[in-house]
Scaffold this motif. Structure first.
Motif, PDB file in Angstrom:
ATOM      1  N   LEU A   1      32.310  -1.036  17.093  1.00 54.87           N
ATOM      2  CA  LEU A   1      32.432  -1.658  15.764  1.00 54.87           C
ATOM      3  C   LEU A   1      33.576  -2.669  15.712  1.00 54.87           C
ATOM      4  N   ASP A   2      34.554  -2.500  16.578  1.00 48.85           N
ATOM      5  CA  ASP A   2      35.635  -3.477  16.637  1.00 48.85           C
ATOM      6  C   ASP A   2      35.107  -4.834  17.134  1.00 48.85           C
ATOM      7  N   TYR A   3      33.932  -4.806  17.795  1.00 44.19           N
ATOM      8  CA  TYR A   3      33.306  -6.059  18.239  1.00 44.19           C
ATOM      9  C   TYR A   3      32.247  -6.567  17.266  1.00 44.19           C
ATOM     10  N   ILE A   4      31.475  -5.629  16.705  1.00 46.23           N
ATOM     11  CA  ILE A   4      30.336  -6.104  15.914  1.00 46.23           C
ATOM     12  C   ILE A   4      30.361  -5.684  14.447  1.00 46.23           C
ATOM     13  N   GLY A   5      31.410  -4.959  14.037  1.00 50.22           N
ATOM     14  CA  GLY A   5      31.453  -4.488  12.648  1.00 50.22           C
ATOM     15  C   GLY A   5      31.819  -5.601  11.680  1.00 50.22           C
TER      16      GLY A   5
ATOM     17  N   LEU B   1      40.556  -5.157  10.396  1.00 55.84           N
ATOM     18  CA  LEU B   1      40.072  -6.398  11.008  1.00 55.84           C
ATOM     19  C   LEU B   1      39.338  -6.155  12.325  1.00 55.84           C
ATOM     20  N   THR B   2      38.195  -6.828  12.489  1.00 54.08           N
ATOM     21  CA  THR B   2      37.481  -6.705  13.763  1.00 54.08           C
ATOM     22  C   THR B   2      38.154  -7.604  14.805  1.00 54.08           C
ATOM     23  N   GLY B   3      37.896  -7.309  16.056  1.00 56.00           N
ATOM     24  CA  GLY B   3      38.492  -8.094  17.154  1.00 56.00           C
ATOM     25  C   GLY B   3      39.932  -7.701  17.407  1.00 56.00           C
ATOM     26  N   ASN B   4      40.389  -6.655  16.716  1.00 54.68           N
ATOM     27  CA  ASN B   4      41.801  -6.279  16.813  1.00 54.68           C
ATOM     28  C   ASN B   4      42.176  -5.736  18.191  1.00 54.68           C
ATOM     29  N   ASP B   5      41.246  -5.003  18.837  1.00 66.44           N
ATOM     30  CA  ASP B   5      41.568  -4.433  20.152  1.00 66.44           C
ATOM     31  C   ASP B   5      41.830  -5.557  21.162  1.00 66.44           C
ATOM     32  N   LEU B   6      40.933  -6.535  21.151  1.00 69.47           N
ATOM     33  CA  LEU B   6      41.086  -7.668  22.075  1.00 69.47           C
ATOM     34  C   LEU B   6      42.397  -8.400  21.780  1.00 69.47           C
ATOM     35  N   LYS B   7      42.639  -8.609  20.507  1.00 70.20           N
ATOM     36  CA  LYS B   7      43.851  -9.320  20.094  1.00 70.20           C
ATOM     37  C   LYS B   7      45.116  -8.572  20.540  1.00 70.20           C
TER      38      LYS B   7
ATOM     39  N   SER C   1      40.678 -17.593  20.188  1.00 65.80           N
ATOM     40  CA  SER C   1      40.404 -16.938  21.486  1.00 65.80           C
ATOM     41  C   SER C   1      39.754 -15.576  21.263  1.00 65.80           C
ATOM     42  N   VAL C   2      40.214 -14.869  20.224  1.00 72.40           N
ATOM     43  CA  VAL C   2      39.627 -13.549  19.935  1.00 72.40           C
ATOM     44  C   VAL C   2      38.141 -13.720  19.610  1.00 72.40           C
ATOM     45  N   LYS C   3      37.858 -14.719  18.765  1.00 71.14           N
ATOM     46  CA  LYS C   3      36.475 -14.949  18.358  1.00 71.14           C
ATOM     47  C   LYS C   3      35.597 -15.276  19.587  1.00 71.14           C
ATOM     48  N   LYS C   4      36.144 -16.124  20.450  1.00 68.28           N
ATOM     49  CA  LYS C   4      35.411 -16.515  21.658  1.00 68.28           C
ATOM     50  C   LYS C   4      35.194 -15.287  22.560  1.00 68.28           C
ATOM     51  N   GLY C   5      36.275 -14.513  22.754  1.00 63.43           N
ATOM     52  CA  GLY C   5      36.180 -13.313  23.600  1.00 63.43           C
ATOM     53  C   GLY C   5      35.149 -12.336  23.068  1.00 63.43           C
ATOM     54  N   VAL C   6      35.164 -12.126  21.761  1.00 61.45           N
ATOM     55  CA  VAL C   6      34.219 -11.187  21.143  1.00 61.45           C
ATOM     56  C   VAL C   6      32.780 -11.646  21.420  1.00 61.45           C
TER      57      VAL C   6
ATOM     58  N   GLY D   1      45.440  -6.632  23.053  1.00 62.97           N
ATOM     59  CA  GLY D   1      45.532  -6.362  24.496  1.00 62.97           C
ATOM     60  C   GLY D   1      45.024  -4.989  24.875  1.00 62.97           C
ATOM     61  N   ILE D   2      44.076  -4.459  24.087  1.00 65.04           N
ATOM     62  CA  ILE D   2      43.531  -3.130  24.393  1.00 65.04           C
ATOM     63  C   ILE D   2      42.087  -3.249  24.887  1.00 65.04           C
ATOM     64  N   PRO D   3      41.886  -2.963  26.184  1.00 63.85           N
ATOM     65  CA  PRO D   3      40.516  -3.051  26.701  1.00 63.85           C
ATOM     66  C   PRO D   3      39.719  -1.815  26.294  1.00 63.85           C
ATOM     67  N   THR D   4      38.518  -2.016  25.788  1.00 70.23           N
ATOM     68  CA  THR D   4      37.668  -0.871  25.448  1.00 70.23           C
ATOM     69  C   THR D   4      36.325  -1.025  26.174  1.00 70.23           C
ATOM     70  N   LEU D   5      35.459  -0.025  25.988  1.00 76.00           N
ATOM     71  CA  LEU D   5      34.243   0.027  26.807  1.00 76.00           C
ATOM     72  C   LEU D   5      33.370  -1.242  26.747  1.00 76.00           C
TER      73      LEU D   5
END
Ligand code: FPP
Ligand code: MG
Length: 328
Positions: free
Chosen positions: A216-220, A228-234, A272-277, A236-240
């Protein structure tokens, strides 16, 4: 909370009592922190951990209602305290659509507010919970802290193994789900084997829950999640989803994603977060993560099928189904 449990009126009523118990415990807090803590504990989470305590406590011959409600309240308060601390670590401004305690009073006082909640949780322990082995409690809480420490120490390293990720979420989320099921089963005086089965159900459920949270951090939607979505990437937390996207055979796209991840020395900016997501989604990371979450659900369902109490088993299955399609 209200909507989530609308199909389970009895459980909903018991969870309301859990909410009341927590509110009463927090109401006696120091005047300065009281309103802030009260709004945090009443912010309307799903109360999954106390629900698991209550459901597993119903697996025995008799339901120890009062004790189960108290133990359920302790579990939820530990969870709420961990969120207060987590928001400081993640410098999160919003949770459940509200300003976090960190955002309201800053890191110093938020640390103390989290500690305060833990202290209040302890005030609910009567000393009668002898069936709950302290080693199991200590192990779960130690794993909770270790995993957060490990995640923080590795912040900014996007290239971890899946094994490291599973260990991390096992500690930070699944351990408390497992402890909740185990504690509920213990209040009902179930056999050691049955307690172990409940522990396993909670663990697998927690793993599926955290993977879905990470999806959900990617698509919620920010609005539905209340954060806020994209927060993990922002942060520096890698998730599955990211780890699986990096395993894709689309070499050029993976190379591009890797470049994005390595080019930032400091926190990623919004574009960059948006692009990464979108790169992670396009590489199938979310879809693949979803099927792994499903395999954890299946694992838990197999254990649920082995439970003698069909009524509770059915309730657990209904809960699983509801959680599998959640969007917040
Ligand atoms: C949320 O993860 C955080 C947790 C599930 C655990 C946090 C644990 C600690 C801070 C250790 C302290 C423990 C105690 C008992 C006080 P997340 O950041 O992935 O989820 P989020 O998006 O909801 O913030
Ligand atoms: Mg967080």
């Amino acid at each position: 909370m209200q909507d989530f449990w609308q199909d389970e009126p009895i459980l909903k009523q018991e969870l309301k009592l859990v909410g009341d118990t927590i509110r009463e415990a927090v109401e006696s807090s120091h005047g300065f922190i009281r309103p802030i803590l009260l709004s945090h504990v009443q912010s309307g989470g799903k109360m999954l951990r106390p629900a698991l305590v209550l459901l597993c406590a119903k697996l025995g011959k008799e339901f120890p209602r009062e004790e189960a409600i108290r133990v359920a309240s302790v579990m939820e308060m530990i969870h709420l305290a961990s969120l207060v601390h987590d928001d400081i670590i993640d410098t999160a401004k919003k949770r459940r659509g509200m300003a976090t305690i960190f955002a309201q009073v800053g890191a110093k006082q938020a640390v103390l507010a989290g500690d305060y909640l833990l202290a209040k949780a302890l005030s609910l322990i009567s000393g009668k919970e002898k069936q709950i082995e302290s080693a199991v409690v200590s192990n779960a809480l130690s794993r909770l802290c270790e995993s957060e420490l490990e995640q923080d120490a590795g912040q900014g390293d996007y290239f971890i193994s899946k094994q490291t990720y599973f260990k991390r979420i096992g500690g930070k989320t699944a351990s408390l789900f497992a402890l909740s099921c185990y504690a509920g089963a213990s209040t009902a005086n179930l056999s050691p084997v049955e307690k172990m089965v409940c522990h396993r159900i909670g663990y697998a459920m927690g793993m599926a829950f955290q993977i879905q949270d990470d999806i959900l951090d990617y698509i919620g939607s920010d609005k539905k999640l209340g954060k806020l979505t994209g927060n993990d990437l922002k942060c520096g937390i890698p998730t599955l989803p990211l780890l699986l996207a990096l395993e894709s055979e689309q070499q050029e796209a993976v190379k591009e994603l890797k470049m994005l991840l390595t080019s930032k020395k400091t926190m990623m900016n919004a574009s960059s977060v948006k692009k990464g997501v979108s790169q992670v989604i396009a590489l199938g990371g979310v879809q693949k993560a979803d099927s792994i979450a499903e395999s954890y659900r299946m694992r838990a369902l197999r254990d649920i099928e082995s439970l003698q109490n069909q009524e509770v088993a059915k309730q657990l299955v209904r809960l699983f189904k509801k959680l599998a399609v959640r969007s917040a």
